[in-house]
Enzyme design. Sequence first.
Site, PDB file in Angstrom:
ATOM      1  N   HIS A   1      12.002 -72.701  46.109  1.00  0.00           N
ATOM      2  CA  HIS A   1      10.615 -72.505  46.561  1.00  0.00           C
ATOM      3  C   HIS A   1      10.288 -73.629  47.538  1.00  0.00           C
ATOM      4  O   HIS A   1       9.723 -74.655  47.172  1.00  0.00           O
ATOM      5  CB  HIS A   1       9.672 -72.525  45.354  1.00  0.00           C
TER       6      HIS A   1
ATOM      7  N   HIS B   1       8.767 -73.867  51.557  1.00  0.00           N
ATOM      8  CA  HIS B   1       8.272 -73.259  52.805  1.00  0.00           C
ATOM      9  C   HIS B   1       8.705 -74.165  53.942  1.00  0.00           C
ATOM     10  O   HIS B   1       8.283 -75.322  54.012  1.00  0.00           O
ATOM     11  CB  HIS B   1       6.750 -73.145  52.767  1.00  0.00           C
TER      12      HIS B   1
ATOM     13  N   HIS C   1       4.714 -64.906  45.355  1.00  0.00           N
ATOM     14  CA  HIS C   1       3.823 -65.882  44.741  1.00  0.00           C
ATOM     15  C   HIS C   1       2.852 -65.133  43.831  1.00  0.00           C
ATOM     16  O   HIS C   1       2.256 -64.122  44.242  1.00  0.00           O
ATOM     17  CB  HIS C   1       3.011 -66.614  45.813  1.00  0.00           C
TER      18      HIS C   1
ATOM     19  N   GLU D   1      -0.630 -68.683  40.572  1.00  0.00           N
ATOM     20  CA  GLU D   1      -0.928 -70.070  40.952  1.00  0.00           C
ATOM     21  C   GLU D   1      -2.455 -70.202  40.931  1.00  0.00           C
ATOM     22  O   GLU D   1      -3.029 -70.771  40.022  1.00  0.00           O
ATOM     23  CB  GLU D   1      -0.366 -70.386  42.331  1.00  0.00           C
TER      24      GLU D   1
ATOM     25  N   ASP E   1       7.850 -76.844  47.262  1.00  0.00           N
ATOM     26  CA  ASP E   1       6.815 -76.041  47.907  1.00  0.00           C
ATOM     27  C   ASP E   1       6.620 -76.429  49.382  1.00  0.00           C
ATOM     28  O   ASP E   1       7.270 -75.876  50.256  1.00  0.00           O
ATOM     29  CB  ASP E   1       5.506 -76.145  47.122  1.00  0.00           C
ATOM     30  N   ASP E   2       5.712 -77.370  49.650  1.00  0.00           N
ATOM     31  CA  ASP E   2       5.431 -77.842  51.012  1.00  0.00           C
ATOM     32  C   ASP E   2       5.521 -79.369  50.996  1.00  0.00           C
ATOM     33  O   ASP E   2       4.500 -80.060  50.995  1.00  0.00           O
ATOM     34  CB  ASP E   2       4.038 -77.384  51.454  1.00  0.00           C
TER      35      ASP E   2
END
Length: 346
Positions: free
Chosen positions: A23, A25, A203, A206, A284-285
Amino acid sequence: MYETIARHRLPELLRAMPKAELHIHIEGSLEPELIFALAQRNHVGLAYPSIEALRAAYAFTDLQSFLDIYYAGASVLLTQEDFHDMAWAYLTKAAAENVLHAEIFFDPQTHTARGVSMGTVIQGLKRAVDRAQAELGISAALILCFLRHLSEEDALQTLEAAVPYRGHFIGVGLDSSERGHPPEKFARVYARCRELGLRLVAHAGEEGPPEYIRNALDVLKVERIDHGVRCVEDPALVQRLARERVPLTVCPLSNVKLCVFGTMAEHNLGQLLAAGLVATVNSDDPAYFGGYLNQNYLDTFAALPQLDAGHAYTLARNSFEASFASDADKARWIARLDDTFARFQP
């Protein structure tokens, strides 16, 4: 099994253990330094006078406030070389953190809406993936994500534009603003993706409710849930996820940064593992949320004293087993994981 490994050795073990990241991005790995370098190369004006000013702007109150600056940062990506450089920067960091395999999300609509061609995006990223395999020995694959705040029609058009590059990506996902955009909004495009033989993730759970997780499984037929931490609000859903061995790609630093949990000490990763769920740890980011994969492991284990070396092994093994890699690759990586943990045994 590995509970005898001393707690003071955990940070060293977490850094050393082989792992996969499922996961990430790629646009969320754009560091301010690279944003400024690409802006200069492409003569793109930025709203921030300096790298420091841009980094200071990384103060989010929720998912939407993060997305606003995330899309602004992506505006510097214009050429194949830009997409290559972004992915290469991430893959270099990942290899240094003992990531053996990465499944990388990318958001083509963020770029095609600005006039960047689908081929530019995918071919630039694929060049970095191929280079990383050859030069760094890290395996990587691309997953095309649809922006859920846009229409399904837009997603369908995006998919068809990507079909000529079908050999360059392995699956599709669903990201961006979760609130008000349930999975079933994208039922037709996911049906088309199944026809194309693509792997399916989304997703869910969340910011959205547990119902979104259930609908992602039942309507979209996804194989993996990205985030999924709100599943604990529905005990029957938790039992189903455990029974069906549905992987969850949990992103601890992201969850805290976006206020899904107030502090890392409140995170429910330990609860997910105790319930027998196939949880994994991911970044994630990472440029925006305070750390790459190892930092997520280190901060989570530091804040949750119930997590020990046995949990670390489970999370790393889950990351390989939940990947879309071949069985042969998974077996090879898990053997390396076993060897690493054996070295840490007293």
